[in-house]
Design an enzyme around this catalytic site. Sequence first.
Site, mmCIF file in Angstrom:
data_model
loop_
_atom_site.group_PDB
_atom_site.id
_atom_site.type_symbol
_atom_site.label_atom_id
_atom_site.label_comp_id
_atom_site.label_asym_id
_atom_site.label_seq_id
_atom_site.Cartn_x
_atom_site.Cartn_y
_atom_site.Cartn_z
ATOM 1 C CG HIS A 161 -2.003 -1.142 1.185
ATOM 2 N ND1 HIS A 161 -2.748 -1.090 0.205
ATOM 3 C CD2 HIS A 161 -2.371 -1.894 2.063
ATOM 4 C CE1 HIS A 161 -3.577 -2.215 0.300
ATOM 5 N NE2 HIS A 161 -3.486 -2.666 1.719
ATOM 6 C CG ASP A 197 -3.066 -8.189 0.908
ATOM 7 O OD1 ASP A 197 -2.246 -8.483 1.473
ATOM 8 O OD2 ASP A 197 -3.979 -7.370 0.948
ATOM 9 C CG HIS A 199 -6.892 -5.123 1.723
ATOM 10 N ND1 HIS A 199 -6.564 -6.192 2.599
ATOM 11 C CD2 HIS A 199 -8.154 -4.852 1.934
ATOM 12 C CE1 HIS A 199 -7.570 -6.189 3.402
ATOM 13 N NE2 HIS A 199 -8.577 -5.342 3.329
ATOM 14 C CG ASP A 287 -5.330 -9.907 3.192
ATOM 15 O OD1 ASP A 287 -4.827 -10.496 2.044
ATOM 16 O OD2 ASP A 287 -5.448 -8.645 3.376
#
Length: 347
Positions: A161, A197, A199, A287
Site C-alpha cells: 500500500h 493480497d 486488498h 487475507d
Amino acid sequence: MKVIYTEKQRLHHVRFEFLNGEATPCFEKPERADMVLNALNNHGGFTIVEPNSYGDAPMRWVHTDDYVDFLASCWDQWVETFGDVHDASPYCFAPARHLRNRIPKDIEGRLGYYSFDMTAAITAGSWKAIVAATECALTGVDLIKQGEHAAFALCRPPGHHAAPDLMGGYCYANNAAIAAESFVRQGAKRVAVLDIDYHHGNGTQSIFYNRSDVLFTSIHGDPDYDYPHYLGFADEDGEGEGLGFNLNLPLPLHTTDWSVYEPVLAQALARIAEYKPEALVISLGMDTFADDPISYFKLMRNDYQNIGWMIGLLNIPTLFVFEGGYAVDDLGHNTVAVLDGFNKALV
C-alpha cells in the site's frame, strides 16, 4: 527454498489502529511472522537466512527522498513534541483536491501529509524494522540473481500500500516494488508483479503506473466496497509508456470462493506469461482466507496449494514477498501451502 527473515522486524509493533470508528488492537503484529516461521520449521524443506545490509538507498529508488527522510526522523520528532507514551499517528489529512504540496513543519502535520489513513502509526522501533523488511526483499532478489529459482522474503511491516510518498494500510516502504526495481537495475528488461493480497496494491500500482518494464497485476476485493477504496478498478490500465501494463481484476467481496477465484488467477497468469518476464515478484497476501477477520473472500487451505502450483507452472524465477493476512492461527499453514504448491509444480 530459502526464507529471508530477521528479528529486527519485531521492533515495529503498533498498539492500536482505528477500525469501524474505534481504537482496536492492531491486526498487523509481530506474531504474524512467528506463526509463519513455526509452520515453515514444522513443514521442513525451508532454510531461514538473515538479510544482507543495504541501508535506505534502495527505498529512494521508488519513494521520494523527503518521504524516506520523514520515515527515518518521524519518531524522534514525535517524542520531542509529545513524548514516547503513544505511537505517532496522524489526525488530519490533506486531500489531493486541496493540497498545495507544502510540507508542514509540525510533526502532526507531517504525519498527515505522508499518510492516507490511520492504520500506519510509527513506533520507537519502526524505522529499523522498515529498513530490515526492505533488506529481506532485496536479499531475495540477490539470491535469485545468484541462481536460486525462488525465495520467500518474510517481510513485516508489509509494503504494497506504500506509494512514492504515502504510508497507509500497515505499509511504509514498498518491499515488493523495491524488489522489482532491484531486478530492473540488475539488468532485467521485463519484471512482473502479481499481487494476490485481498486488498489492492495501490502503492505498487502508483509506483509503476507509467512504466512498461514492470507489469503490475492484482486480484483483490472490489474497491467500490472495500479498502483501499480509491484505486484498484478494472479500467485503470496504465498511462503513457505504461498503458496496457497494469491489470486490475477486482472481485465481489462475499461470494468469491475458489470457483470464482481460479479462472481469474488463470487470467492474470496468462497475461504474465504473455509478457514473458525475466523475474516474477508475488505480493503474497494471505487475507483472502475464509476466516480472515478483516476480509471477505472464501478461500480455503487447499486453495492456497493450488495457487502456488499454478504460479509454479509459469516456471519463472520467483520472489514471494509477504504482505497481509490476519487469521493468525491459520496464517502459517496457508503460507506454507502456497510455497509447497509452488515447489511441487517444479518437480
